[in-house]
Design a protein around this motif. Structure first.
Motif, mmCIF file in Angstrom:
data_model
loop_
_atom_site.group_PDB
_atom_site.id
_atom_site.type_symbol
_atom_site.label_atom_id
_atom_site.label_comp_id
_atom_site.label_asym_id
_atom_site.label_seq_id
_atom_site.Cartn_x
_atom_site.Cartn_y
_atom_site.Cartn_z
ATOM 1 N N ILE A 101 0.856 -1.186 0.000
ATOM 2 C CA ILE A 101 0.000 0.000 0.000
ATOM 3 C C ILE A 101 0.891 1.235 0.000
ATOM 4 N N ASP A 102 0.520 2.232 -0.778
ATOM 5 C CA ASP A 102 1.372 3.415 -0.909
ATOM 6 C C ASP A 102 1.478 4.185 0.401
ATOM 7 N N VAL A 103 2.573 4.914 0.542
ATOM 8 C CA VAL A 103 2.862 5.664 1.761
ATOM 9 C C VAL A 103 1.794 6.724 2.078
ATOM 10 N N PRO A 104 1.352 7.538 1.100
ATOM 11 C CA PRO A 104 0.323 8.549 1.415
ATOM 12 C C PRO A 104 -0.946 7.935 2.015
ATOM 13 N N SER A 105 -1.366 6.783 1.503
ATOM 14 C CA SER A 105 -2.566 6.130 2.038
ATOM 15 C C SER A 105 -2.349 5.682 3.477
ATOM 16 N N LEU A 106 -1.166 5.150 3.760
ATOM 17 C CA LEU A 106 -0.868 4.688 5.108
ATOM 18 C C LEU A 106 -0.742 5.853 6.080
ATOM 19 N N LYS A 107 -0.228 6.973 5.610
ATOM 20 C CA LYS A 107 -0.166 8.163 6.460
ATOM 21 C C LYS A 107 -1.574 8.660 6.779
ATOM 22 N N LEU A 108 -2.447 8.631 5.788
ATOM 23 C CA LEU A 108 -3.832 9.042 5.996
ATOM 24 C C LEU A 108 -4.495 8.156 7.037
ATOM 25 N N ALA A 109 -4.302 6.840 6.912
ATOM 26 C CA ALA A 109 -4.898 5.896 7.857
ATOM 27 C C ALA A 109 -4.319 6.069 9.256
ATOM 28 N N ALA A 110 -3.000 6.245 9.349
ATOM 29 C CA ALA A 110 -2.346 6.368 10.656
ATOM 30 C C ALA A 110 -2.781 7.625 11.388
ATOM 31 N N GLY A 111 -3.069 8.667 10.637
ATOM 32 C CA GLY A 111 -3.425 9.944 11.245
ATOM 33 C C GLY A 111 -4.839 10.018 11.779
ATOM 34 N N ARG A 112 -5.683 9.069 11.446
ATOM 35 C CA ARG A 112 -7.070 9.154 11.909
ATOM 36 C C ARG A 112 -7.474 7.982 12.811
ATOM 37 N N ARG A 113 -6.486 7.297 13.367
ATOM 38 C CA ARG A 113 -6.788 6.268 14.355
ATOM 39 C C ARG A 113 -6.209 6.682 15.700
ATOM 40 N N GLU A 114 -6.715 6.051 16.750
ATOM 41 C CA GLU A 114 -6.204 6.299 18.092
ATOM 42 C C GLU A 114 -5.307 5.134 18.508
ATOM 43 N N TYR A 115 -4.499 5.365 19.540
ATOM 44 C CA TYR A 115 -3.490 4.376 19.924
ATOM 45 C C TYR A 115 -3.524 4.100 21.427
ATOM 46 N N GLY A 116 -3.156 2.880 21.804
ATOM 47 C CA GLY A 116 -3.049 2.511 23.205
ATOM 48 C C GLY A 116 -3.885 1.296 23.542
ATOM 49 N N VAL A 117 -3.295 0.332 24.235
ATOM 50 C CA VAL A 117 -4.000 -0.886 24.626
ATOM 51 C C VAL A 117 -4.690 -0.652 25.961
ATOM 52 N N ARG A 118 -5.986 -0.907 26.007
ATOM 53 C CA ARG A 118 -6.781 -0.638 27.195
ATOM 54 C C ARG A 118 -7.516 -1.893 27.666
ATOM 55 N N PRO A 119 -7.755 -1.994 28.974
ATOM 56 C CA PRO A 119 -8.497 -3.160 29.496
ATOM 57 C C PRO A 119 -9.966 -3.093 29.108
ATOM 58 N N ILE A 120 -10.600 -4.239 29.090
ATOM 59 C CA ILE A 120 -12.031 -4.323 28.792
ATOM 60 C C ILE A 120 -12.814 -3.794 29.998
ATOM 61 N N THR A 121 -13.681 -2.814 29.759
ATOM 62 C CA THR A 121 -14.477 -2.211 30.824
ATOM 63 C C THR A 121 -15.954 -2.567 30.659
ATOM 64 N N ASP A 122 -16.730 -2.254 31.685
ATOM 65 C CA ASP A 122 -18.172 -2.491 31.612
ATOM 66 C C ASP A 122 -18.797 -1.688 30.476
ATOM 67 N N GLU A 123 -18.264 -0.480 30.236
ATOM 68 C CA GLU A 123 -18.792 0.363 29.161
ATOM 69 C C GLU A 123 -18.573 -0.275 27.791
ATOM 70 N N VAL A 124 -17.384 -0.822 27.593
ATOM 71 C CA VAL A 124 -17.079 -1.473 26.321
ATOM 72 C C VAL A 124 -17.916 -2.737 26.154
ATOM 73 N N ILE A 125 -18.077 -3.485 27.218
ATOM 74 C CA ILE A 125 -18.920 -4.682 27.166
ATOM 75 C C ILE A 125 -20.344 -4.303 26.778
ATOM 76 N N ALA A 126 -20.838 -3.210 27.353
ATOM 77 C CA ALA A 126 -22.198 -2.761 27.046
ATOM 78 C C ALA A 126 -22.324 -2.368 25.575
ATOM 79 N N GLU A 127 -21.292 -1.720 25.023
ATOM 80 C CA GLU A 127 -21.322 -1.360 23.603
ATOM 81 C C GLU A 127 -21.357 -2.604 22.733
ATOM 82 N N GLN A 128 -20.535 -3.585 23.079
ATOM 83 C CA GLN A 128 -20.524 -4.837 22.332
ATOM 84 C C GLN A 128 -21.855 -5.565 22.441
ATOM 85 N N GLN A 129 -22.450 -5.513 23.623
ATOM 86 C CA GLN A 129 -23.739 -6.178 23.812
ATOM 87 C C GLN A 129 -24.811 -5.521 22.958
ATOM 88 N N SER A 130 -24.742 -4.205 22.815
ATOM 89 C CA SER A 130 -25.701 -3.494 21.973
ATOM 90 C C SER A 130 -25.574 -3.931 20.515
#
Length: 323
Positions: free
Chosen positions: A270-299
């Motif tokens: 995949i070309d570099v400009p496309s990967l830069k575009l994708a990288a710039g609009r995502r968030e980063y960081g590994v987080r534990p599973i919370t009750d809020e996330v479980i509720a979103e998945q359940q929905s």
């Protein structure tokens, strides 16, 4: 299909046995490593995401080498295919978007949620060709829409249609993996394409496609790390090491997006400009599973059950890993 797979597996086993009888040393597999007492972690990854970056950096291999743990990697075209491999025991760990684990859990897959990435709603969207008469999501009524069945964008389509006053049945779905969907989109065989990064960014860059809508305001678009329950219960130390290294590589990726795009370009095709575009609009960081996330998945699970997309109601909390 099961008979064909069984026959193929039998043939592979016979070939492996014949090779072992020859003068050459057979290629070591997870099974042979286990027989020697060496632990193995078999990771499924997709064409983009933190897991892909971790593979490219090689940090996990270095971390686990002293513990005598071997790392094996297998690439998959999407989350549904990856979790099918986990279900049949071909891999131990993987990463997907929101919808695949719901479909997999409904099918009885023995998976557990380990952790997740922050919401990245801009990392998926609905594309239409440049100059298309489709100007709003409401204009999709009666149109043919391509998407990867059971992927995170499946839920995006449902929610965007709902926000536009339409029902899921108001569009004609064409279930295609990203490569086939891209071809159908460029050939005009479909009216719209619902897809995630980096395929979304690559299509925008190469075809000048119009982004009809992304996930903002309707979905979170989490990335989840998942494992087979048996592996997680038997190897909690490996799970901890994996999540720690994922978090470290996430921090590096967040602060080195230009280098990240250059590093992944050749590997992903995949070309570099496309990967830069994708990288710039995502968030980063590994987080534990919370009750809020479980509720979103359940929905999401409840929505799919109501639409008949999964065969039964499920309880997402039952699939959350607890040490």
């Amino acid at each position: 299909m099961k008979n064909v797979i069984a026959a193929l597996l039998t043939t592979i086993c016979l070939l492996a046995a014949l090779t072992a009888c020859g003068s050459q040393t057979p290629k070591e597999t997870a099974a042979t490593s286990a027989a020697k007492g060496q632990r193995v972690i078999r990771i499924g990854f997709q064409k983009y995401g933190t897991m892909n970056v971790l593979k490219a950096q090689g940090w996990l291999e270095k971390r686990l080498a002293d513990a005598g743990v071997k790392v094996e990697w297998t690439e998959f075209p999407g989350g549904p295919q990856l979790l099918e491999a986990l279900n049949v025991g071909s891999i131990d760990i993987g990463h997907t978007g929101e919808a695949p684990p719901i479909f997999a859990q409904a099918a009885g897959a023995p998976l557990v949620y380990l952790a997740h990435e922050p919401p990245s709603p801009q990392g998926e969207g609905i594309l239409v060709p440049n100059g298309s008469p489709v100007k709003t999501v409401a204009d999709l009524k009666g149109k043919k829409v391509a998407l990867n069945k059971g992927s995170n964008v499946h839920y995006l389509l449902v929610k965007q249609l709902e926000a536009a006053g339409l029902q899921y049945k108001d569009v004609k779905t064409a279930f295609l993996p990203p490569a086939d969907a891209r071809a159908a989109f460029e050939q005009g065989s479909v009216d719209a394409w619902v897809v995630w990064d980096p395929f979304l960014a690559a299509a925008q860059t190469a075809t000048n496609a119009t982004l009809l809508a992304d996930g903002r305001g309707v979905v979170s678009n989490h990335e989840f790390y998942l494992a087979s329950r048996t592996f997680a219960e038997n190897h909690p130390d490996i799970i901890d090491a994996l999540l720690d290294e994922l978090n470290k590589v996430d921090e590096w990726a967040k602060n080195n997006q230009d280098e990240l795009a250059e590093m992944l370009s050749a590997q992903l095709g995949i070309d570099v400009p496309s990967l830069k575009l994708a990288a710039g609009r995502r968030e980063y960081g590994v987080r534990p599973i919370t009750d809020e996330v479980i509720a979103e998945q359940q929905s999401i699970a409840d929505t799919f059950a109501k639409l008949g997309l999964i065969p039964q109601l499920i309880h997402v909390k039952d699939a959350v890993w607890k040490k």
